[in-house]
Design a protein around this motif. Sequence first.
Motif, PDB file in Angstrom:
ATOM      1  N   ASN C 146      33.559  62.981  69.289  1.00 38.09           N
ATOM      2  CA  ASN C 146      33.045  63.425  70.589  1.00 38.09           C
ATOM      3  C   ASN C 146      31.621  62.959  70.891  1.00 38.09           C
ATOM      4  O   ASN C 146      31.021  63.399  71.870  1.00 38.09           O
ATOM      5  CB  ASN C 146      33.147  64.942  70.738  1.00 38.09           C
ATOM      6  CG  ASN C 146      34.568  65.390  71.066  1.00 38.09           C
ATOM      7  OD1 ASN C 146      35.469  64.553  71.189  1.00 38.09           O
ATOM      8  ND2 ASN C 146      34.786  66.685  71.199  1.00 38.09           N
ATOM      9  N   TRP C 232      27.615  64.987  69.936  1.00 36.20           N
ATOM     10  CA  TRP C 232      28.451  66.073  70.450  1.00 36.20           C
ATOM     11  C   TRP C 232      27.855  67.445  70.195  1.00 36.20           C
ATOM     12  O   TRP C 232      27.873  68.308  71.081  1.00 36.20           O
ATOM     13  CB  TRP C 232      29.841  65.970  69.821  1.00 36.20           C
ATOM     14  CG  TRP C 232      30.723  67.181  70.025  1.00 36.20           C
ATOM     15  CD1 TRP C 232      31.267  67.965  69.056  1.00 36.20           C
ATOM     16  CD2 TRP C 232      31.151  67.732  71.283  1.00 36.20           C
ATOM     17  NE1 TRP C 232      32.022  68.962  69.610  1.00 36.20           N
ATOM     18  CE2 TRP C 232      31.968  68.862  70.979  1.00 36.20           C
ATOM     19  CE3 TRP C 232      30.934  67.397  72.614  1.00 36.20           C
ATOM     20  CZ2 TRP C 232      32.555  69.636  71.974  1.00 36.20           C
ATOM     21  CZ3 TRP C 232      31.517  68.188  73.604  1.00 36.20           C
ATOM     22  CH2 TRP C 232      32.322  69.286  73.281  1.00 36.20           C
ATOM     23  N   TYR C 236      27.315  70.048  73.227  1.00 34.39           N
ATOM     24  CA  TYR C 236      28.074  71.303  73.347  1.00 34.39           C
ATOM     25  C   TYR C 236      27.114  72.495  73.386  1.00 34.39           C
ATOM     26  O   TYR C 236      27.274  73.415  74.208  1.00 34.39           O
ATOM     27  CB  TYR C 236      29.051  71.421  72.175  1.00 34.39           C
ATOM     28  CG  TYR C 236      29.970  72.617  72.280  1.00 34.39           C
ATOM     29  CD1 TYR C 236      30.895  72.727  73.320  1.00 34.39           C
ATOM     30  CD2 TYR C 236      29.907  73.648  71.337  1.00 34.39           C
ATOM     31  CE1 TYR C 236      31.739  73.836  73.412  1.00 34.39           C
ATOM     32  CE2 TYR C 236      30.745  74.754  71.427  1.00 34.39           C
ATOM     33  CZ  TYR C 236      31.665  74.845  72.466  1.00 34.39           C
ATOM     34  OH  TYR C 236      32.489  75.934  72.564  1.00 34.39           O
ATOM     35  N   LYS C 240      26.739  75.387  76.308  1.00 38.40           N
ATOM     36  CA  LYS C 240      26.797  76.829  76.030  1.00 38.40           C
ATOM     37  C   LYS C 240      25.519  77.507  76.538  1.00 38.40           C
ATOM     38  O   LYS C 240      25.549  78.637  77.033  1.00 38.40           O
ATOM     39  CB  LYS C 240      26.998  77.081  74.535  1.00 38.40           C
ATOM     40  CG  LYS C 240      28.315  76.557  73.958  1.00 38.40           C
ATOM     41  CD  LYS C 240      29.534  77.120  74.633  1.00 38.40           C
ATOM     42  CE  LYS C 240      29.883  78.543  74.213  1.00 38.40           C
ATOM     43  NZ  LYS C 240      31.124  79.025  74.880  1.00 38.40           N
ATOM     44  N   LEU C 277      32.185  71.949  80.911  1.00 34.05           N
ATOM     45  CA  LEU C 277      32.853  73.018  80.165  1.00 34.05           C
ATOM     46  C   LEU C 277      33.540  73.936  81.166  1.00 34.05           C
ATOM     47  O   LEU C 277      32.918  74.406  82.126  1.00 34.05           O
ATOM     48  CB  LEU C 277      31.794  73.769  79.342  1.00 34.05           C
ATOM     49  CG  LEU C 277      32.218  74.959  78.489  1.00 34.05           C
ATOM     50  CD1 LEU C 277      31.249  75.110  77.303  1.00 34.05           C
ATOM     51  CD2 LEU C 277      32.224  76.255  79.296  1.00 34.05           C
ATOM     52  N   LYS C 299      37.972  68.819  74.389  1.00 31.92           N
ATOM     53  CA  LYS C 299      38.240  70.089  73.703  1.00 31.92           C
ATOM     54  C   LYS C 299      39.162  70.924  74.582  1.00 31.92           C
ATOM     55  O   LYS C 299      38.949  71.011  75.789  1.00 31.92           O
ATOM     56  CB  LYS C 299      36.910  70.824  73.492  1.00 31.92           C
ATOM     57  CG  LYS C 299      36.992  72.197  72.838  1.00 31.92           C
ATOM     58  CD  LYS C 299      35.583  72.698  72.471  1.00 31.92           C
ATOM     59  CE  LYS C 299      35.610  73.993  71.681  1.00 31.92           C
ATOM     60  NZ  LYS C 299      36.043  75.163  72.451  1.00 31.92           N
ATOM     61  N   CYS C 339      36.584  71.422  77.257  1.00 31.31           N
ATOM     62  CA  CYS C 339      35.515  70.499  77.646  1.00 31.31           C
ATOM     63  C   CYS C 339      36.106  69.168  78.086  1.00 31.31           C
ATOM     64  O   CYS C 339      36.972  68.605  77.411  1.00 31.31           O
ATOM     65  CB  CYS C 339      34.553  70.262  76.487  1.00 31.31           C
ATOM     66  SG  CYS C 339      33.597  71.722  76.063  1.00 31.31           S
TER      67      CYS C 339
END
Lengths: 371, 371, 371, 371
Positions: C146, C232, C236, C240, C277, C299, C339
């Motif tokens: 990723n 990645w 990520y 978040k 996301l 994801k 994702c």
Amino acid sequence: MDDKFSDEVLGRARVKNNEKLASFYDDLKNYSTGALWEVANDIEPWEPAAPSVPYHWSYEVTRKHVVQSIDLVTPEEAARRVVYFSNPGALDKSACVGWLYSGIQGMKPGERAPAHAHSSSALRFIIEGKGAYTVVDHHKVPLGGNDFVITPNGVWHDHGIAEDGEISIWQDGLDIPLAKAMDASFYSLHPEGYQPIDFPIGDLPTIYGAPGLLPVNHNWDKPYSPMFKYPWDKTYEALKGLEQMTDGCEFDGIIMRYTNPINGGHVMSTMGAHMQLLRGGEHTKAHRHTGSIVYHVAKGQGYSVIGGKKFEWKEHDVFVVPSWVWHEHCNTNSKDDACLFSFNDLPTIEKMNFYREEAYTENGGHQEIVA
Amino acid sequence: MDDKFSDEVLGRARVKNNEKLASFYDDLKNYSTGALWEVANDIEPWEPAAPSVPYHWSYEVTRKHVVQSIDLVTPEEAARRVVYFSNPGALDKSACVGWLYSGIQGMKPGERAPAHAHSSSALRFIIEGKGAYTVVDHHKVPLGGNDFVITPNGVWHDHGIAEDGEISIWQDGLDIPLAKAMDASFYSLHPEGYQPIDFPIGDLPTIYGAPGLLPVNHNWDKPYSPMFKYPWDKTYEALKGLEQMTDGCEFDGIIMRYTNPINGGHVMSTMGAHMQLLRGGEHTKAHRHTGSIVYHVAKGQGYSVIGGKKFEWKEHDVFVVPSWVWHEHCNTNSKDDACLFSFNDLPTIEKMNFYREEAYTENGGHQEIVA
Amino acid sequence: MDDKFSDEVLGRARVKNNEKLASFYDDLKNYSTGALWEVANDIEPWEPAAPSVPYHWSYEVTRKHVVQSIDLVTPEEAARRVVYFSNPGALDKSACVGWLYSGIQGMKPGERAPAHAHSSSALRFIIEGKGAYTVVDHHKVPLGGNDFVITPNGVWHDHGIAEDGEISIWQDGLDIPLAKAMDASFYSLHPEGYQPIDFPIGDLPTIYGAPGLLPVNHNWDKPYSPMFKYPWDKTYEALKGLEQMTDGCEFDGIIMRYTNPINGGHVMSTMGAHMQLLRGGEHTKAHRHTGSIVYHVAKGQGYSVIGGKKFEWKEHDVFVVPSWVWHEHCNTNSKDDACLFSFNDLPTIEKMNFYREEAYTENGGHQEIVA
Amino acid sequence: MDDKFSDEVLGRARVKNNEKLASFYDDLKNYSTGALWEVANDIEPWEPAAPSVPYHWSYEVTRKHVVQSIDLVTPEEAARRVVYFSNPGALDKSACVGWLYSGIQGMKPGERAPAHAHSSSALRFIIEGKGAYTVVDHHKVPLGGNDFVITPNGVWHDHGIAEDGEISIWQDGLDIPLAKAMDASFYSLHPEGYQPIDFPIGDLPTIYGAPGLLPVNHNWDKPYSPMFKYPWDKTYEALKGLEQMTDGCEFDGIIMRYTNPINGGHVMSTMGAHMQLLRGGEHTKAHRHTGSIVYHVAKGQGYSVIGGKKFEWKEHDVFVVPSWVWHEHCNTNSKDDACLFSFNDLPTIEKMNFYREEAYTENGGHQEIVA
């Protein structure tokens, strides 16, 4: 002091002195420190209160002094024979207004000043004479009445008058006080005394002075305008064109900004310039803004009201508007237009995000004259 | 005076006075004018000679004074309880160096200063405490040790300490003297005293603080960084990473610039900031440049040689380098790194095209220590 | 055809043919000319009708083909072993959607492709494997799952797998069709076959990947991002964080743009990329815009409705949205996020001033599914 | 095929087909995929080979057809009576060269075309007539011979001829094929048929067409030039001035770029334009570059060698140079200058970082004529 500007409010410093504090202050001084609240209201005023004052200089008087100076000192002694304007509120800075310097320079036929370069940006507005020229970065630029000429920050330049010319007089504008205040003032003399001229006479204003056109193989990567000279005839023509096509600005009449044609920005990094036309009998409304302005009467006569005070002006007089002071202009000739050239520190003010502007809304937009 | 800087050369003003001239000068004064050659060499020096001097302030001393001030005055009286640094060469400006103001501020648990806004840009470097926060434009930002925080030009901001916090101390840096000198200083108090907090706590540093990523639907069009806080842990980690990947800079070791992630530019319009790491035992070479720098020792101990004078420093001490003064740094701990936070007026200097830099080439790049 | 898009109106071409005209058209053809009204409505449609169609490719299928290809051809024969996506509406262009090419590439341990450079910009999104690396402009970049990696326009690059690695697979994205269509496609092979590696491994993502910090003495003047790899884990983490601080975008959930930290712009001149996301169970509203998008499921699982057609997707599937086609996304897992990585031609579209966007307002913002 | 461009080298695709592979390819097709090595050498050529060919259109012929068309169709039927240039290498795109459309339009006195707007940028170069005007965004612009006029992307525009005018003819240039190819083509008809004219006639070229001057209170924030018209007399004067001051360019003689005076950039987002002057008898050297050019002979006669083929031209003829094709120009009149107007897609090419240029170094810089 306006009530809305009282320092007796929560959020301003209003500490009453006492013995303990006095001794604390003394102690701080020993360590090259101080208590902020002792100086806070002074260093952070509610709004700008420029030390420079509105002022007017008659060309008749200054011209007489410039002509005198030509007999009193040689260019070899004085380098530049200039009578400079010293704002009564900023005598320590040799400033005309704010951080701008200005003066009237005179030269005799056959004279040529040695080439030099400095951190300050410089500009000229030509008043009278014959055969005057400036050499900027190896380009020779002939000068005519009401032409606007720049000699940017860091560039070699020198001025001269042809042997068969006449005594020539122009206004200089520089940000010498700013460069010094910013601890960034460098000065150099050209190692060979004078610059060789490497290009056809008057090349740059021709190459870069076409409307909406730029040369393809004449690359310019410097942070100032390549035009160097903005001739009066085309400038006046542009104002007359704009007059026909728009209503102009309520504060400034028909007004244009001199630009760098490469990017549309100001002519130099730290100083900008405008030419404005007041139509016959036009009386503009008052406004104020941050930034300092030096005006030169290019054509006509009239008066300006600056900070409530009336200043009458005629051709080639100079007057100044300090930052955040109300000002409005009036052309007293009802039949012919008047033109004001002006230069300013607005490029600096704008880059710092310090620009603010306000219209005068009372009394129909006109100040009451208090002096 | 260096020979190369003699004013007795063609191109500098070197008029000898005489009676006629004296009377001419008197006459000019009557008209608020002067002869340029009387002041030229002074206002256009060969190179910058900043009035500010190199200086060092011990945190131990200043901390004591700040703690004292907390007992001596209330926030309601003083607005901000700050012991400010007053450069011996620039006492009239309340400046730390050049046109930069700096001081150490203290607050007690439960205190909150009224919200205000001003033309000056402001920044904080956090020293000690618990529960401290700043509110900037309705965003609440919690503060930790060695965090770097900005409160830009024109933005509402206030600071406070949680009820269950501890006495908190930080360094303030502002360009108050510049805003005043430019006649552009405005000051306002928030009409409601304190700003409502409209966003999740700490939102902006999270939203804009991701490496190489920007949010798509959170548009930012202001002329300063949206990050507001640059946390110490990530900054130190970045320096350690850079240390592994590059040799660094011979004048500054491993050095990074705090940026506006929107455009990669300076964090604010008129002030920039850096964090640098000196590797164990590292002694940098000397250089000088235009622009003024205020240093804060974030970690470690050592000394700097500034203008030939040695200044020893340890954690949270502050020292300054004026424009165009030679300087070099030395980390005296051979085993651990030292970190220097610094802020400067380089955004202003760069925009004016006033930036110049020079390496010290003699003596292996190190100054002789004269004091 | 919608009524509002009838061509039977004044202002559109609606000439009825006749004999005279037919002969006129024939005559024009002889001179390599034509009558505009014969083609006008076709070449200037009321709104875009992209030839590319919405499409979805299952990773399961493509992976099988890629693994097959590793046995079928050698890198020496094929240069790159890639199964590319061929949009049924744009077969002649070897395009995935619009002017974007994409495919899945596989390599075996110990293989290294010869270094080459091309006018197209390229990017990779890493799917699986061990020991994979890319070398871009003499910088070696290790690749992990990723990770998003760029190999910009004109830069030497090659890829390889360490001897002790595993079969590695990634998605390539390039604007090969655009470079060819613009008659600007150049291709070169490195004279030495492979580039020497001149820098510490992974240097650039470390040097330029710090939040709100840039190195001072590592100047970058190229028109693309110096980060080269966007790992990645940090991406990520950023999503978040953004999820906690904002409500996100009604069309795209929590979405961030990969940027060039030097200027905040797109990572390359002609292609941009995003990671988004979708929160557990999130179903976004539909919108459409100009520009083509290639999605890669990083994801989770869910579906998208594109042009009224439902496409189910799971990890590493690829699907595309052509220009001006309605689209919305749904994460069908109510408990975990999904994702979507995506890349696009938006930098090109924006620079041409061709960007337009429209929200789907009927039916609560959701398309009716017609297939 | 040049040897240096052989595909039989390591790094190019050179897989020999076999049964297993053939079956693999068939399988891929079932899933809308393919093997990159089957298409790689074709989609990534060694260098551009534009499908468009060099071509020349005689005005004499096209003019005859345009005049015919005025009798054959009405503006109500045809919307615009244009004979367009259809490059034999790009018939499917209705393109003149590359992604550029061009044609010759004619109108009769008293006609006025309905106002419309489209995603394509448009420009006109005026050939002949009297009383012609265009209305662009509510500004009326009178048109004269050799004037260059723009009607940018997304702006309402319509054209007409005064009742007392004469048949008027001009060349249109648009990037219709590009807008369509980018799936970004929108077309709208003005709801009221014609735009009201809200400004003094010819205001914008006057307001923005002054050398080195911009109006202060006439803000322009659009991504195209506010001049709208670049009149021939001032353009020719600018070229004659440039001729006196510089040696010009070895490939293009005396050449200027039409600019947006607001920022010095191209006149529109996707198309640029030049005017160049070939001095009496001048024969330029050959070069090639990416980007497509459409030439219009504004003055004089001569020939160009394009891709080794000689094309003779005289006033108002049109000829084209495709991307990456060698070209050189020759003014065959030894006593008078010749002027070539041209427009191009260079703004697009430059923004994509696709621009490349190469001088022809053999044979004294001149191509051998092969046709």
